[in-house]
Motif scaffolding. Structure first.
Motif, PDB file in Angstrom:
ATOM      1  N   GLY A   1       0.834  -1.213   0.000  1.00 22.17           N
ATOM      2  CA  GLY A   1       0.000   0.000   0.000  1.00 22.17           C
ATOM      3  C   GLY A   1       0.863   1.255   0.000  1.00 22.17           C
TER       4      GLY A   1
ATOM      5  N   GLY B   1      -4.348   3.971  -4.503  1.00 18.54           N
ATOM      6  CA  GLY B   1      -3.086   4.715  -4.467  1.00 18.54           C
ATOM      7  C   GLY B   1      -2.953   5.599  -5.691  1.00 18.54           C
TER       8      GLY B   1
ATOM      9  N   SER C   1      -3.336  -1.662  11.772  1.00 14.46           N
ATOM     10  CA  SER C   1      -4.700  -1.919  12.202  1.00 14.46           C
ATOM     11  C   SER C   1      -5.380  -0.565  12.428  1.00 14.46           C
ATOM     12  CB  SER C   1      -4.712  -2.787  13.468  1.00 14.46           C
ATOM     13  OG  SER C   1      -6.026  -3.221  13.750  1.00 14.46           O
TER      14      SER C   1
ATOM     15  N   LYS D   1     -10.924  -5.831   9.109  1.00 16.55           N
ATOM     16  CA  LYS D   1      -9.700  -5.391   9.804  1.00 16.55           C
ATOM     17  C   LYS D   1      -9.551  -6.128  11.146  1.00 16.55           C
ATOM     18  CE  LYS D   1      -7.134  -2.386   8.627  1.00 16.55           C
ATOM     19  NZ  LYS D   1      -5.904  -2.334   7.764  1.00 16.55           N
TER      20      LYS D   1
HETATM   21  N1  LIG Z   1      -6.097   6.872   7.068  1.00 15.77           N
HETATM   22  C1  LIG Z   1      -6.463   6.575   8.299  1.00 15.77           C
HETATM   23  O1  LIG Z   1      -7.031   7.412   9.005  1.00 15.77           O
HETATM   24  C2  LIG Z   1      -6.171   5.204   8.901  1.00 15.77           C
HETATM   25  C3  LIG Z   1      -6.451   5.005  10.258  1.00 15.77           C
HETATM   26  C4  LIG Z   1      -6.206   3.748  10.799  1.00 15.77           C
HETATM   27  C5  LIG Z   1      -5.685   2.740  10.015  1.00 15.77           C
HETATM   28  N2  LIG Z   1      -5.434   2.954   8.696  1.00 15.77           N
HETATM   29  C6  LIG Z   1      -4.879   1.845   7.904  1.00 15.77           C
HETATM   30  O2  LIG Z   1      -3.693   2.294   7.282  1.00 15.77           O
HETATM   31  C7  LIG Z   1      -3.554   1.680   6.011  1.00 15.77           C
HETATM   32  C8  LIG Z   1      -3.318   2.726   4.943  1.00 15.77           C
HETATM   33  O3  LIG Z   1      -4.414   3.632   4.914  1.00 15.77           O
HETATM   34  P1  LIG Z   1      -4.423   4.928   3.966  1.00 15.77           P
HETATM   35  O4  LIG Z   1      -5.302   5.914   4.608  1.00 15.77           O
HETATM   36  O5  LIG Z   1      -3.051   5.292   3.580  1.00 15.77           O
HETATM   37  O6  LIG Z   1      -5.225   4.342   2.717  1.00 15.77           O
HETATM   38  P2  LIG Z   1      -4.903   4.369   1.152  1.00 15.77           P
HETATM   39  O7  LIG Z   1      -6.097   3.817   0.453  1.00 15.77           O
HETATM   40  O8  LIG Z   1      -4.404   5.692   0.756  1.00 15.77           O
HETATM   41  O9  LIG Z   1      -3.702   3.311   1.077  1.00 15.77           O
HETATM   42  C9  LIG Z   1      -3.929   1.929   0.896  1.00 15.77           C
HETATM   43  C10 LIG Z   1      -3.169   1.509  -0.337  1.00 15.77           C
HETATM   44  O10 LIG Z   1      -3.335   0.099  -0.501  1.00 15.77           O
HETATM   45  C11 LIG Z   1      -3.454  -0.134  -1.898  1.00 15.77           C
HETATM   46  N3  LIG Z   1      -4.119  -1.422  -2.076  1.00 15.77           N
HETATM   47  C12 LIG Z   1      -5.421  -1.709  -1.887  1.00 15.77           C
HETATM   48  N4  LIG Z   1      -5.660  -2.989  -2.146  1.00 15.77           N
HETATM   49  C13 LIG Z   1      -4.469  -3.531  -2.493  1.00 15.77           C
HETATM   50  C14 LIG Z   1      -4.074  -4.819  -2.884  1.00 15.77           C
HETATM   51  N5  LIG Z   1      -4.971  -5.824  -2.958  1.00 15.77           N
HETATM   52  N6  LIG Z   1      -2.779  -5.048  -3.173  1.00 15.77           N
HETATM   53  C15 LIG Z   1      -1.876  -4.043  -3.115  1.00 15.77           C
HETATM   54  N7  LIG Z   1      -2.210  -2.791  -2.768  1.00 15.77           N
HETATM   55  C16 LIG Z   1      -3.485  -2.534  -2.457  1.00 15.77           C
HETATM   56  C17 LIG Z   1      -4.246   1.045  -2.430  1.00 15.77           C
HETATM   57  O11 LIG Z   1      -4.082   1.230  -3.828  1.00 15.77           O
HETATM   58  C18 LIG Z   1      -3.658   2.184  -1.608  1.00 15.77           C
HETATM   59  O12 LIG Z   1      -2.567   2.776  -2.281  1.00 15.77           O
HETATM   60  C19 LIG Z   1      -4.797   0.829   5.806  1.00 15.77           C
HETATM   61  O13 LIG Z   1      -4.489  -0.498   6.154  1.00 15.77           O
HETATM   62  C20 LIG Z   1      -5.795   1.400   6.786  1.00 15.77           C
HETATM   63  O14 LIG Z   1      -6.719   0.421   7.220  1.00 15.77           O
HETATM   64  C21 LIG Z   1      -5.665   4.177   8.105  1.00 15.77           C
END
Ligand SMILES: NC(=O)c1ccc[n+]([C@@H]2O[C@H](COP(=O)([O-])OP(=O)(O)OC[C@H]3O[C@@H](n4cnc5c(N)ncnc54)[C@H](O)[C@@H]3O)[C@@H](O)[C@H]2O)c1
Length: 322
Positions: free
Chosen positions: A7, A36, A119, A148
């Motif tokens: 990701g 992404g 997480s 999750k």
């Molecule tokens: N943003 C928040 O507030 C937050 C809070 C708590 C946890 N998280 C966790 O942090 C992580 C990143 O979140 P984010 O906000 O950067 O989201 P985001 O969607 O910007 O990043 C996730 C990335 O994973 C990629 N992706 C999705 N499915 C995929 C797959 N099957 N194979 C490869 N890549 C894949 C997407 O293209 C994306 O670039 C996630 O696991 C999310 O659950 C985020």
């Protein structure tokens, strides 16, 4: 040190790619670009120690090819959107739960030293008590949270069954530059985009639902502290500011900071299953790692709005009007 960031082309992952590429680690960024964006990481492609792999965590053969040379995994790849998880629960489970299982299993086969799993506070569901510590029941009412939980618990099983070094980092809401402002983007990005383009923020329900927001730099710091911690962290650990803010207060704060004093948020029907309150008890992160959110919300928001005004794209603003 060779770090795999799943990701890595997303919001948080791209900040991690940037930090560790610039610090001379070898960084493998694995992303299928479902959410992404190449613009998040294009500037890193000129570094010899940065490698972009356009691929999917559901592809176990691919993970088997990558993993033998990897020391550390930051696992962030996920379908992150609650609304989309309601429409596509199977896809969400396949990526978030089964995809995580793939990453863990490949890492186990090739003796990866350390995994940091992203997480989320969404695993908790609505608070039964405040603030929420890591012992709070896992009551996520929607498929995103449930998937999750499955990932979080599978990490736990791999820690306790195989003795692996996996940190389960439960982040509360994170915001900052590169967070998407279209589609199912983060609420702060979407509100900022709307307010700056002259349309009011939309609030689902009364807006009294609360969240706990952490600025991206503090989240990156949390990752770095875990990475450098020389013992195993065998239990989940919360990362949040410990301060709650309602969506209504958030909308009004953004309106103020964008100097649109006469604008009023628009209220629409509540969303089914939406969590009512989330506030972190991050005492464990402080005790174990010395981590504490440094940015207060307004300071982080000012930085974000400044970034957005300078680098938020015209295209995004136009798309938002559709
Ligand atoms: N943003 C928040 O507030 C937050 C809070 C708590 C946890 N998280 C966790 O942090 C992580 C990143 O979140 P984010 O906000 O950067 O989201 P985001 O969607 O910007 O990043 C996730 C990335 O994973 C990629 N992706 C999705 N499915 C995929 C797959 N099957 N194979 C490869 N890549 C894949 C997407 O293209 C994306 O670039 C996630 O696991 C999310 O659950 C985020």
């Amino acid at each position: 040190m060779k770090i795999l960031i799943t990701g890595g082309a997303g919001f948080i992952g791209s900040h991690l790619c940037e930090k560790y590429t610039k610090e001379n680690s070898t960084v493998l960024c694995l992303d299928n670009f479902m959410n992404g964006n190449i613009t998040n990481i294009r500037h890193l492609t000129r570094y010899r120690n940065f490698k972009l792999i356009n691929g999917d965590i559901r592809d176990f053969d691919l993970l088997e090819k990558i993993m033998p040379s990897v020391d550390i995994v930051f696992h962030l790849a996920a379908q992150i959107h609650v609304d989309r998880s309601v429409v596509e629960p199977k896809l969400t489970y396949e990526i978030n739960a089964l995809g995580t299982q793939n990453v863990l299993e490949a890492a186990r086969m090739y003796d990866v030293e350390k995994i940091i799993h992203a997480s989320t506070s969404e695993v908790y569901g609505s608070s039964e008590y405040y603030p929420m510590d890591e012992k709070h029941p896992l009551n996520a009412p929607h498929p995103y949270g449930a998937s999750k939980i499955a990932a979080d618990r599978m990490c736990y099983a791999y820690i306790h069954t195989y003795g692996m070094d996996i940190s389960i980092a439960r982040f509360f809401n994170i915001f900052g530059p590169r967070q998407k402002d279209i589609g199912y983007g983060g609420v702060i990005s979407i509100f900022t985009r709307r307010v700056l383009s002259g349309v009011p923020p939309i609030i689902y329900g009364d807006g009294l639902q609360t969240r706990d927001y952490t600025y991206i730099d503090d989240a990156v710091k949390a990752y770095d502290l875990i990475l450098k911690y020389d013992k195993k962290i065998t239990e989940p650990i919360n990362f949040g500011s410990g301060k709650e803010l309602s969506i209504l207060e958030l909308a009004n704060m953004i309106i103020d900071l964008c100097d649109k004093k006469n604008m009023k948020p628009v209220h629409v029907e509540p969303r089914p299953g939406e969590v009512k309150r989330l506030i972190a008890n991050a005492a464990k992160a402080k005790k174990i790692l010395g981590w504490k959110a440094k940015y207060d919300l307004e300071e982080g928001m000012r930085k974000f709005i400044h970034w957005y005004k300078n680098y938020g794209t015209e295209k995004n603003i136009k798309m938002s009007e559709r």
